[in-house]
Design an enzyme around this catalytic site. Structure first.
Site, PDB file in Angstrom:
ATOM      1  N   GLU A 265      -0.498  -1.351  49.124  1.00  0.00           N
ATOM      2  CA  GLU A 265      -0.239  -0.343  50.154  1.00  0.00           C
ATOM      3  C   GLU A 265       0.371  -0.945  51.406  1.00  0.00           C
ATOM      4  OE1 GLU A 265      -3.475   2.259  51.265  1.00  0.00           O
ATOM      5  OE2 GLU A 265      -2.096   3.397  52.533  1.00  0.00           O
TER       6      GLU A 265
ATOM      7  N   THR B 213      -9.125   4.921  54.575  1.00  0.00           N
ATOM      8  CA  THR B 213      -9.070   4.216  55.857  1.00  0.00           C
ATOM      9  C   THR B 213      -9.639   5.068  56.983  1.00  0.00           C
ATOM     10  OG1 THR B 213      -7.214   2.827  55.212  1.00  0.00           O
ATOM     11  CG2 THR B 213      -7.534   3.163  57.559  1.00  0.00           C
TER      12      THR B 213
ATOM     13  N   ILE C 210      -8.014  -0.721  51.080  1.00  0.00           N
ATOM     14  CA  ILE C 210      -9.055   0.142  51.641  1.00  0.00           C
ATOM     15  C   ILE C 210      -8.642   1.588  51.404  1.00  0.00           C
ATOM     16  CG2 ILE C 210     -10.299   0.880  53.709  1.00  0.00           C
ATOM     17  CD1 ILE C 210     -10.041  -1.828  54.893  1.00  0.00           C
ATOM     18  N   ASP C 211      -9.213   2.192  50.366  1.00  0.00           N
ATOM     19  CA  ASP C 211      -8.926   3.611  50.140  1.00  0.00           C
ATOM     20  C   ASP C 211      -9.935   4.424  50.933  1.00  0.00           C
ATOM     21  OD1 ASP C 211      -9.555   6.092  47.751  1.00  0.00           O
ATOM     22  OD2 ASP C 211      -7.766   5.946  49.000  1.00  0.00           O
TER      23      ASP C 211
ATOM     24  N   ASP D 173      -4.828  -0.824  46.355  1.00  0.00           N
ATOM     25  CA  ASP D 173      -5.154  -0.182  47.625  1.00  0.00           C
ATOM     26  C   ASP D 173      -6.325  -0.955  48.205  1.00  0.00           C
ATOM     27  OD1 ASP D 173      -5.658   3.275  48.762  1.00  0.00           O
ATOM     28  OD2 ASP D 173      -5.640   1.372  49.818  1.00  0.00           O
TER      29      ASP D 173
ATOM     30  N   ASP E 256      -3.285   4.688  44.689  1.00  0.00           N
ATOM     31  CA  ASP E 256      -4.494   5.516  44.648  1.00  0.00           C
ATOM     32  C   ASP E 256      -4.805   5.970  43.227  1.00  0.00           C
ATOM     33  OD1 ASP E 256      -3.293   7.081  47.634  1.00  0.00           O
ATOM     34  OD2 ASP E 256      -4.940   5.631  47.482  1.00  0.00           O
TER      35      ASP E 256
END
Lengths: 287, 280
Positions: free
Chosen positions: A75, A100, A97-98, A95, A225
């Site tokens: 990302e 955020t 930190i999915d 990803d 994602d």
């Protein structure tokens, strides 16, 4: 490489993915307690923090050292200008930190998501829930698991017995929000048991895999994602398709996932589309 | 001076944990769903069993106390708050989530004396998180002190907005209109866990700035009300007036600035009060 050799190799890659997801998750847990430097990307609600960048750096540098010939789609690297194109090469789709926005608020739904594709086929997925340590894993042909317990989707076909999940996406202009809310209203009025938004698309998709919810739909999410969760849901017996009803297009910024094909098709029929620029769009080159 | 209600509160925590275990165990078996006011207003045998456990347990220890419990009221008990020490109980808040195995399910136990809420216990049993609040003594989650968010800029908030169990087009329209107005402020995001008690604990813990809903019952919010206030938050009616436990509506927020800003956008629709006498 023979198919047996590659199978063994991807199994090893997955073990490495689990290990690095846990380490990254720990980094997120530490970071959530610190003061966060927040900025925004495509819109004022599309947030990013230093932690996103640091965690992605940790994951990619660790994996690159181990697998120097592999490719990476992350990302934050994409945000920094790296191309987001899936080739036949073994490719990690990350990803860091999915969720955020959740992370910024210390809302306890945040995950590290690591997907892996070879010959443009998704091979395995690892999703680590940073707040409660739950680990979701799946390898193509080998089932899906949550903390070692086998996952099974809900086979419910009737929307009047369905719990449906979605996320808003980054676009917040009135026209987009109108469509977003109309879609939600249509499904709620089916009448579904409920429609929920938890702020993390990967964790919401994991709830489809575990059978805790019957369907998920979203416009605006990214390939990073979907990549891991798609394998997890399919290996748990569910289906992951395009919002048009056709096959999943990983770079299309949209998805419908459900425990049963009937449920997925029902959701597809209710949706009005919201368009987002594809992940693999080619930037216009000024001559 | 010793706290006259400490013993009651300790009992509430103990029985909430027991109730939580029953709920977790029940999830292993197939859940038979029944419906109350509509096809989306669900109840199960577990709701009834857990409420029975709580009431009998409390009656055994505090025989003179009164009860308002979701399932008892559904079975015809009056829902009137007197001055008597009263336990206000939702045995399974988030029955829809419970039916699906979706991870937010709470046992909610509020306690009032002279119509004042004294303590609240919310046990989020699938997460195994015990939230407590005692008037004047703070709010805690598993022993850790809770504090609301200090955010005053509405554009940096997460707001919890539940869709509830209304499905008539007019009400649904108002619910979605409110959501649209709030999203357009804009806020960082909107969430919904599906349980009012858990939502209030999320406000108290600072994870979100506000939670509002029209259609909740007194047993959904009695415990959370104490927890939010003891964490430094505020409670108001959706029209900006003082919070009314029996009014079926509520705004809980980290501060009055955020509460007032949200209240501006809420499209109010009617919901029959909890303390309306049952029609004979």
């Amino acid at each position: 490489m023979t198919s047996m050799e590659s199978d063994k190799c991807w199994a090893e890659c997955m073990d490495v993915a689990v290990e690095i997801a846990r380490k990254a998750g720990q980094m997120v847990q530490e970071a959530v307690k610190q003061e966060k430097r927040v900025s925004s990307k495509s819109t004022p609600t599309d947030l990013v923090t230093e932690a996103d960048q640091q965690v992605e750096e940790l994951i990619i540098s660790t994996l690159r050292e181990r697998y120097p010939t592999h490719r990476f789609i992350g990302e934050e690297s994409s945000a920094a200008g790296e191309k987001c194109v899936l080739t036949d090469s073994p490719t990690w789709i990350i990803d860091p930190i999915d969720g955020t926005c959740n992370f910024v608020h210390s809302f306890p739904m945040v995950a590290v998501s690591i997907g892996f594709a070879v010959m443009k086929e998704l091979e395995f997925g690892v999703i680590y829930h940073c707040f409660d340590g739950t680990l979701y894993t799946a390898r193509k042909g080998h089932g899906a698991f949550c903390n070692g317990v086998r996952l099974q989707v809900s086979k419910e076909k009737d929307v009047s017995r369905a719990l449906i999940l979605t996320e808003i996406g980054a676009k917040r202009d009135p026209a987009t929000l109108n469509i977003f809310l109309e879609n939600m209203k249509k499904l709620l009025s089916a009448p579904a048991h409920g429609v929920r938004i938890i702020g993390s698309s990967t964790l919401a998709l994991c709830h489809i895999a575990s059978g805790a919810a019957e369907a998920y739909y979203q416009y605006g999410l990214h390939c990073w994602d979907i990549a891991a969760a798609a394998v997890i849901i399919r290996e748990a017996g569910g289906c992951v398709i395009d919002t048009s009803g056709g096959p999943l297009d990983l770079m299309s910024r949209r998805v419908v996932a459900a425990g049963s094909r009937e449920m997925a098709d029902y959701v597809v029929r209710q949706l009005q589309p919201i368009s987002y620029e594809r992940d693999d769009h080619q930037p216009i080159v000024q001559s | 001076m010793a706290d006259p209600w400490q013993e009651a509160m300790d009992h509430a925590v103990e029985v909430a944990r027991k109730a939580g275990k029953i709920i977790r165990d029940a999830l292993q078996n197939e859940v038979k769903i029944m419906c109350k006011s509509s096809s989306v207003d669900l109840v199960t045998k577990t709701d009834q069993r857990v409420e029975k456990l709580i009431i009998e347990s409390v009656k055994g220890r505090f025989p003179k106390h009164s009860f308002i419990g979701e399932e008892s009221v559904a079975a015809g008990q009056p829902c009137i708050l007197t001055d008597n020490p009263t336990w206000i109980v939702d045995p399974v808040d988030g029955t829809t989530n419970f039916v699906h195995g979706f991870p937010f399910v709470a046992v909610s136990i509020g306690f009032a004396v002279n119509k004042e809420l004294e303590f609240g216990v919310v046990y989020s049993c699938l997460e195994d998180k015990m939230y407590t609040g005692r008037k004047g003594k703070g709010a805690f989650c598993d022993g850790e002190k809770l504090s609301v968010s200090d955010q005053t800029d509405i554009r940096k908030t997460i707001i919890i907005s539940e869709l509830g169990s209304h499905r008539d087009p007019e009400t649904v329209s108002k619910v979605f209109s409110t959501m649209q107005k709030i999203l357009c402020i804009p806020v960082h995001g909107i969430r919904g866990s599906g349980t009012a008690a858990t939502n209030m604990c999320l406000v108290a813990s600072g994870a979100v700035e506000a939670f509002f809903e029209i259609g909740i019952h007194c047993w959904d919010v009695a415990a959370g009300a104490v927890i939010v206030q003891e964490a430094g938050g505020v409670l108001l009616d959706v029209d900006g007036g003082p919070f009314d436990l029996m009014s079926r509506r509520m705004v809980s927020a980290n501060n009055k600035t955020i509460a007032d800003r949200i209240i501006k956008e809420i499209e109010i629709f009617p919901a029959e009060r909890d303390d309306v006498p049952a029609k004979k």
